[in-house]
Design a protein around this motif. Sequence first.
Motif, PDB file in Angstrom:
ATOM      1  N   GLU A 153       0.726  -1.274   0.163  1.00 60.77           N
ATOM      2  CA  GLU A 153      -0.056  -0.053  -0.007  1.00 60.77           C
ATOM      3  C   GLU A 153       0.907   1.144   0.000  1.00 60.77           C
ATOM      4  OE1 GLU A 153      -3.408   2.040   2.743  1.00 60.77           O
ATOM      5  OE2 GLU A 153      -2.595   0.185   3.346  1.00 60.77           O
ATOM      6  N   GLU A 154       0.290   2.224  -0.950  1.00 61.30           N
ATOM      7  CA  GLU A 154       1.248   3.505  -0.717  1.00 61.30           C
ATOM      8  C   GLU A 154       1.025   4.300   0.567  1.00 61.30           C
ATOM      9  OE1 GLU A 154       0.918   7.520  -3.443  1.00 61.30           O
ATOM     10  OE2 GLU A 154       0.829   5.669  -4.561  1.00 61.30           O
ATOM     11  N   VAL A 155       2.178   4.818   0.889  1.00 65.02           N
ATOM     12  CA  VAL A 155       1.953   5.931   2.276  1.00 65.02           C
ATOM     13  C   VAL A 155       2.874   6.888   1.885  1.00 65.02           C
ATOM     14  CG1 VAL A 155       1.925   3.804   3.776  1.00 65.02           C
ATOM     15  CG2 VAL A 155       4.058   4.364   3.099  1.00 65.02           C
ATOM     16  N   VAL A 156       2.568   7.865   2.682  1.00 67.40           N
ATOM     17  CA  VAL A 156       3.258   9.047   2.485  1.00 67.40           C
ATOM     18  C   VAL A 156       4.354   9.195   3.682  1.00 67.40           C
ATOM     19  CG1 VAL A 156       3.308  11.694   2.592  1.00 67.40           C
ATOM     20  CG2 VAL A 156       1.401  10.359   1.543  1.00 67.40           C
ATOM     21  N   PHE A 157       5.592   9.404   3.441  1.00 67.06           N
ATOM     22  CA  PHE A 157       6.665   9.651   4.432  1.00 67.06           C
ATOM     23  C   PHE A 157       7.204  11.051   4.477  1.00 67.06           C
ATOM     24  CE2 PHE A 157      10.988   9.151   6.006  1.00 67.06           C
ATOM     25  CZ  PHE A 157      10.946   8.694   7.121  1.00 67.06           C
ATOM     26  N   THR A 158       7.340  11.441   5.724  1.00 66.20           N
ATOM     27  CA  THR A 158       7.759  12.782   5.743  1.00 66.20           C
ATOM     28  C   THR A 158       9.293  12.846   6.201  1.00 66.20           C
ATOM     29  OG1 THR A 158       5.512  13.647   6.262  1.00 66.20           O
ATOM     30  CG2 THR A 158       7.315  15.108   7.153  1.00 66.20           C
ATOM     31  N   VAL A 159      10.061  13.357   5.858  1.00 71.61           N
ATOM     32  CA  VAL A 159      11.368  13.695   6.229  1.00 71.61           C
ATOM     33  C   VAL A 159      11.407  14.918   6.967  1.00 71.61           C
ATOM     34  CG1 VAL A 159      13.900  14.302   5.723  1.00 71.61           C
ATOM     35  CG2 VAL A 159      12.547  12.284   4.342  1.00 71.61           C
ATOM     36  N   ASN A 160      11.972  14.878   8.213  1.00 74.79           N
ATOM     37  CA  ASN A 160      11.842  16.290   9.151  1.00 74.79           C
ATOM     38  C   ASN A 160      13.315  16.984   8.825  1.00 74.79           C
ATOM     39  OD1 ASN A 160       9.367  15.584  10.004  1.00 74.79           O
ATOM     40  ND2 ASN A 160      10.197  14.223  11.530  1.00 74.79           N
ATOM     41  N   GLU A 173      11.919   1.816   9.232  1.00 73.78           N
ATOM     42  CA  GLU A 173      11.528   0.483   9.843  1.00 73.78           C
ATOM     43  C   GLU A 173      10.473   0.494  10.649  1.00 73.78           C
ATOM     44  OE1 GLU A 173      14.143  -2.867  12.691  1.00 73.78           O
ATOM     45  OE2 GLU A 173      15.179  -1.070  11.892  1.00 73.78           O
ATOM     46  N   ASP A 174      10.317   1.273  11.505  1.00 71.93           N
ATOM     47  CA  ASP A 174       9.228   1.369  12.635  1.00 71.93           C
ATOM     48  C   ASP A 174       8.019   1.379  12.053  1.00 71.93           C
ATOM     49  OD1 ASP A 174      11.078   1.277  14.591  1.00 71.93           O
ATOM     50  OD2 ASP A 174      10.964   3.489  14.963  1.00 71.93           O
ATOM     51  N   GLN A 175       7.872   2.087  10.631  1.00 72.45           N
ATOM     52  CA  GLN A 175       6.477   2.261   9.869  1.00 72.45           C
ATOM     53  C   GLN A 175       6.289   1.043   8.797  1.00 72.45           C
ATOM     54  OE1 GLN A 175       5.923   6.167   8.278  1.00 72.45           O
ATOM     55  NE2 GLN A 175       6.820   7.016  10.062  1.00 72.45           N
ATOM     56  N   ASP A 176       7.472   0.082   8.950  1.00 68.95           N
ATOM     57  CA  ASP A 176       7.123  -1.355   8.231  1.00 68.95           C
ATOM     58  C   ASP A 176       7.331  -0.710   6.664  1.00 68.95           C
ATOM     59  OD1 ASP A 176       7.518  -3.830   7.809  1.00 68.95           O
ATOM     60  OD2 ASP A 176       5.300  -3.935   7.387  1.00 68.95           O
ATOM     61  N   ILE A 177       8.120   0.458   6.299  1.00 69.62           N
ATOM     62  CA  ILE A 177       8.235   0.648   4.878  1.00 69.62           C
ATOM     63  C   ILE A 177       9.484  -0.175   4.317  1.00 69.62           C
ATOM     64  CG2 ILE A 177       8.903   2.535   3.415  1.00 69.62           C
ATOM     65  CD1 ILE A 177       7.361   4.430   5.337  1.00 69.62           C
ATOM     66  N   VAL A 178      10.418  -0.246   5.179  1.00 71.50           N
ATOM     67  CA  VAL A 178      11.747  -1.080   4.814  1.00 71.50           C
ATOM     68  C   VAL A 178      11.756  -2.241   6.002  1.00 71.50           C
ATOM     69  CG1 VAL A 178      13.059   0.860   3.671  1.00 71.50           C
ATOM     70  CG2 VAL A 178      13.371   0.464   6.032  1.00 71.50           C
ATOM     71  N   ALA A 179      12.531  -3.187   5.703  1.00 74.94           N
ATOM     72  CA  ALA A 179      12.552  -4.275   6.561  1.00 74.94           C
ATOM     73  C   ALA A 179      13.599  -4.054   7.696  1.00 74.94           C
ATOM     74  CB  ALA A 179      13.201  -5.457   5.857  1.00 74.94           C
ATOM     75  N   SER A 180      14.702  -3.301   7.408  1.00 69.91           N
ATOM     76  CA  SER A 180      15.690  -2.820   8.721  1.00 69.91           C
ATOM     77  C   SER A 180      16.281  -1.607   8.156  1.00 69.91           C
ATOM     78  CB  SER A 180      16.635  -4.165   8.793  1.00 69.91           C
ATOM     79  OG  SER A 180      17.570  -4.144   7.577  1.00 69.91           O
ATOM     80  N   GLY A 200      10.812  16.866   3.606  1.00 74.60           N
ATOM     81  CA  GLY A 200       9.582  16.985   2.489  1.00 74.60           C
ATOM     82  C   GLY A 200       8.787  15.787   2.944  1.00 74.60           C
ATOM     83  N   ASP A 201       7.732  15.519   1.818  1.00 72.15           N
ATOM     84  CA  ASP A 201       7.043  14.288   1.961  1.00 72.15           C
ATOM     85  C   ASP A 201       7.140  13.536   0.805  1.00 72.15           C
ATOM     86  OD1 ASP A 201       5.388  15.234   4.247  1.00 72.15           O
ATOM     87  OD2 ASP A 201       4.523  16.760   2.992  1.00 72.15           O
ATOM     88  N   TYR A 202       7.306  12.365   0.847  1.00 75.82           N
ATOM     89  CA  TYR A 202       7.695  11.318  -0.334  1.00 75.82           C
ATOM     90  C   TYR A 202       6.585  10.245  -0.393  1.00 75.82           C
ATOM     91  CZ  TYR A 202      12.137  13.798   0.174  1.00 75.82           C
ATOM     92  OH  TYR A 202      13.318  14.780   0.095  1.00 75.82           O
ATOM     93  N   PRO A 203       6.307   9.875  -1.463  1.00 77.85           N
ATOM     94  CA  PRO A 203       5.598   8.818  -1.760  1.00 77.85           C
ATOM     95  C   PRO A 203       6.048   7.649  -1.740  1.00 77.85           C
ATOM     96  CG  PRO A 203       5.792   9.743  -3.731  1.00 77.85           C
ATOM     97  CD  PRO A 203       6.480  10.548  -2.829  1.00 77.85           C
ATOM     98  N   LEU A 204       5.890   6.593  -0.840  1.00 76.64           N
ATOM     99  CA  LEU A 204       6.565   5.319  -0.546  1.00 76.64           C
ATOM    100  C   LEU A 204       5.623   4.346  -0.591  1.00 76.64           C
ATOM    101  CD1 LEU A 204       9.464   6.123   2.016  1.00 76.64           C
ATOM    102  CD2 LEU A 204       9.415   6.260  -0.516  1.00 76.64           C
ATOM    103  N   ARG A 205       6.118   3.142  -0.304  1.00 74.29           N
ATOM    104  CA  ARG A 205       5.172   1.944   0.139  1.00 74.29           C
ATOM    105  C   ARG A 205       5.486   1.164   1.101  1.00 74.29           C
ATOM    106  NH1 ARG A 205       1.874   0.783  -4.135  1.00 74.29           N
ATOM    107  NH2 ARG A 205       2.096   2.135  -6.392  1.00 74.29           N
TER     108      ARG A 205
END
Length: 459
Positions: A153-160, A173-180, A200-205
């Motif tokens: 599923e597509e998620v929006v990830f924000t880099v602070n 990793e905490d948001q389960d976007i990558v395995a580690s 910024g905000d980035y479209p990830l999965r």
Amino acid sequence: MTNLTPEDPEGTGASADAQPGNEPAAGSDPEARAQGSESGDSPEPGQDGQDLDEDRRQYPEQRGEVHGAPATPVIVRPSSRQGYQTVTINPDRAKDASQQAKREARRKRRRRRNIALVSAFGVFVLLVVGLSLGVRGLLPSPAAKDYPGPGGEEVVFTVNQGEGALAIGTRLEDQDIVASREAFIEAVNQSRSENSIQPGDYPLRSQMKASDAAAILQREGVGQVHYVAINRGMRLNEAFEAISTSTGIPVEDLEAAAEDPTDFGLPETAPSLEGYLAPGEYRFDIEAEPAEILTLLTEPTFATLEADGVTDEAEQLRTLTIASILEAEALPKDYATVAGIIENRLHPDNPETDGRLQIDATVIYGLGQRQLQFTQEEKEDASNEYNTYAHRGLPPGPIGAPSTEAIDAASSPEDNEFYYWVTTNIETGETKFARDYATHRTYQQEYRDYCAENKEICG
């Protein structure tokens, strides 16, 4: 102390005290005693009139130097007789001093030996650690845990602001976007991209490959985006604030871009872009201009209207106005029914409202507030163009951003004979409809009774 005289060389002479009637003892010349008294040498006889043992003791022969030079140590002890001390030689004292010096020397040698051993051990530990690190660098490291991709599923990830790869990898990793986190950091280090990760905000999965996530965050072939969420019922000024917060574009620039609604396909009668910004989540290029952003936000609304068969500009404005009222006043399950009630009230010859909508949500929109409470004077104020108690028909335009469900209901209202509705149970969403005002008042009392018993819910 007893005085020794020539007549009594052994100190065994007569008593120093003459008894009355007796002759003075030999050597007890009064003149001699007076001279002794004047010189400060007062005689001090023993209690029994005999010489004391101390007067007959043999003093040891003094050895060694006396003044300021080493001599044989002596021991001074208190005597059993009052006022006397006993002085004896301490033959072991010199030996004790020598032994103490030897012991001190041994302690110093042990201390130096311990320091040397600790230093040697420290050097050994450092050598072992260095050797292990060197061997570890030569051996292939185990592969970090990673997802195969491409992701779910597509998620929006924000880099602070101020975040580095380590902090970003941890949150990924905490948001389960990558395995580690390790896989992500390794992907960033191996990347040949010259771009650093920017805030910024980035479209990830979810569960995507770490190298793919790194590529997006480093903008390798994918532009950085801004993320904006427009909520259902959000007013235009609130939407501008949300866009400005995400993009950094001043609200004034957005207002200037939206000054002429016809630039975006709205009819000339539309007072603003209110109601035309579709609720949803949006991502657009970081370099997007205000007009481009507003166009992206209005396109879904036009698509929904066209899908519902509403293509005329004036009819689109009317539909969105009703849809925005539904969004503010009704529950989604009741949209179609309430849309039919609004159409019934709009008939100028209806016997209940005389063509007036009499809806609170429109009044408070005209007042520029969110709270439903307003005074009787404000209720009768005709200067408020959105006061549907004072004015017949629809207000000049929408009062918020309607959802797709509300637009669909406004496009196809339910045909019914109701003029009133009220939700009598907020927890269940039960809504009761009435054909006349008397019945409606009964339902209103049910709502008041419910709130009296559930103050924590009604507020």
